[in-house]
Design an enzyme around this catalytic site. Structure first.
Site, PDB file in Angstrom:
ATOM      1  N   SER A  47      17.191 -63.744 -41.708  1.00 56.23           N
ATOM      2  CA  SER A  47      16.722 -62.371 -41.919  1.00 56.23           C
ATOM      3  C   SER A  47      16.613 -61.989 -43.386  1.00 56.23           C
ATOM      4  O   SER A  47      15.931 -61.021 -43.726  1.00 56.23           O
ATOM      5  CB  SER A  47      17.645 -61.382 -41.214  1.00 56.23           C
ATOM      6  OG  SER A  47      18.973 -61.497 -41.686  1.00 56.23           O
ATOM      7  N   ASP A  49      21.405 -51.801 -44.272  1.00 53.11           N
ATOM      8  CA  ASP A  49      22.190 -51.712 -43.051  1.00 53.11           C
ATOM      9  C   ASP A  49      23.477 -52.501 -43.274  1.00 53.11           C
ATOM     10  O   ASP A  49      23.758 -52.918 -44.397  1.00 53.11           O
ATOM     11  CB  ASP A  49      21.400 -52.186 -41.813  1.00 53.11           C
ATOM     12  CG  ASP A  49      20.985 -53.661 -41.870  1.00 53.11           C
ATOM     13  OD1 ASP A  49      21.582 -54.431 -42.654  1.00 53.11           O
ATOM     14  OD2 ASP A  49      20.070 -54.055 -41.127  1.00 53.11           O
ATOM     15  N   HIS A  69      22.332 -56.183 -44.549  1.00 48.11           N
ATOM     16  CA  HIS A  69      21.210 -56.502 -45.434  1.00 48.11           C
ATOM     17  C   HIS A  69      21.103 -55.540 -46.625  1.00 48.11           C
ATOM     18  O   HIS A  69      21.279 -54.333 -46.463  1.00 48.11           O
ATOM     19  CB  HIS A  69      19.896 -56.467 -44.651  1.00 48.11           C
ATOM     20  CG  HIS A  69      19.901 -57.355 -43.446  1.00 48.11           C
ATOM     21  ND1 HIS A  69      20.200 -56.888 -42.180  1.00 48.11           N
ATOM     22  CD2 HIS A  69      19.675 -58.682 -43.312  1.00 48.11           C
ATOM     23  CE1 HIS A  69      20.141 -57.894 -41.318  1.00 48.11           C
ATOM     24  NE2 HIS A  69      19.828 -58.989 -41.982  1.00 48.11           N
TER      25      HIS A  69
END
Length: 365
Positions: free
Chosen positions: A49, A339, A342
């Site tokens: 990610s 978040d 991240h």
């Protein structure tokens, strides 16, 4: 004049910006340098990610971010599937090399080989080196990303011609960014690997997968490769939130794992540079720059490093971030993390600028 602060960390020299907006100036300078002298025709990305530009939008998994408030600071305020409020590191790196502003996702049907000829991401959120990690949320394993890359080479050959395509592959910068999920979402969470391996044995196991992957890329013609290290995993808001007994500080044992694994990857880089003729393999270590930002957020103009912008900022990511969007912060640039897992676009810009300046400069020559 561009002012900077230099710190020494275990004999590692780290030049860090002292002013909140210094990274913007640095990125502009790097962009000008890159436009005039870059020898990188494309950015080719593998990983999780941290560098997924939206591939997971097109596979059946809950590991997605193609909804608000993700992407609210991206061009047009669109959620692209990047796990961020805006751009991710590979976008900044591509721009720094004078290429496109964004590295597109390979599975996104609105792009084609004419776009991918300058950059492409095969990355998939929630994946890792270990196939068992990708199985947790049914995402794209690393071996499948390699298969996509093989298909990409065939398309590139048809588009550019075999000779030009081979030259592009040889000169392109291949970026690898993964490993965090192997520990935090697999080894320390799902029963199985911890029964078979000690943490150090698991590090060695993952490093062997990284080695085989690099050799596979090399066999397919790649010569410029960046092997990404782990950030200080224990400093992610998700881990700090659960570290109640430790006063919600960074979790030391996870940071130790990051350091140990990074040392293995660094040694692997040294060895493969000696073993594989013509390869330019670099180790891109985000650990110390990220740790310095987390420990000294005010030096960069941040107001919070312990909690994230999304919702309560303590444990939300993905769909949980969406459900709590009404509580999200109004200005993500004041936060180190978007978040619980991240970084924000602003943090990504700082880290990308640091890596370009300190690791990728050899590719500008």
């Amino acid at each position: 004049m561009l002012h900077s602060k230099v710190i020494m960390k275990k004999h590692r020299k780290i030049t860090l910006p002292c002013l909140p907006h210094t990274f913007c100036i640095l990125l502009q300078l790097l962009f000008l340098v890159a436009k005039s002298s870059a020898k990188i025709p494309a950015i080719i990305v593998f990983g999780d990610s941290s560098v997924d530009a939206g591939n997971n939008n097109f596979i059946p998994t809950i590991a997605r971010s193609n909804f608000e408030p993700y992407g609210r600071d991206f061009d047009g305020g669109k959620a692209t599937g990047r796990f961020c409020n805006g751009k991710i590191p590979t976008d900044f790196i591509s721009e720094a090399f004078g290429l496109k502003k964004y590295v597109p996702a390979y599975l996104d049907p609105k792009y084609n080989i004419s776009d991918f000829a300058f950059g492409v991401s095969f990355a998939s959120a929630a994946t890792g080196y270990d196939n068992a990690t990708s199985d947790v949320l049914s995402v794209i394993p690393l071996w499948r990303q390699l298969e996509y890359y093989r298909g990409y080479q065939k398309k590139l050959s048809t588009y550019l011609g075999e000779t030009k395509a081979n030259e592009t592959i040889a000169e392109a910068l291949h970026l690898m960014s993964l490993g965090t999920n192997d520990f935090l979402e697999n080894y320390y969470t799902i029963p199985g690997r911890a029964d078979r391996f000690t943490p150090q044995q698991y590090e060695t196991f993952l490093a062997s997968i990284a080695e085989n992957f690099i050799k596979s890329l090399y066999g397919l013609g790649a010569r410029k490769i960046s092997l990404g290290g782990l950030p200080p995993m224990g400093c992610l808001p998700l881990e700090r939130t659960t570290n109640v007994m430790g006063g919600n500080d960074c979790v030391a044992r996870y940071n130790t794992i990051s350091l140990e694994f990074n040392e293995k990857l660094k040694n692997l880089t040294t060895r493969l540079n000696q073993e594989l003729p013509g390869i330019k393999l670099v180790f891109s270590n985000p650990y110390y720059i990220m740790l310095h930002i987390v420990k000294n957020p005010g030096l960069y103009g941040f107001e919070s490093a312990s909690v994230a912008c999304c919702a309560t900022g303590m444990f939300e990511m993905g769909y949980a971030c969406s459900r709590g969007s009404m509580f999200s912060c109004s200005d993500a640039s004041k936060y180190v993390f978007w978040d619980s897992f991240h970084p924000t676009e602003r943090t990504n810009s700082i880290v990308a600028s640091y890596v370009v300046e300190h690791v990728f400069t050899q590719f500008l020559k």
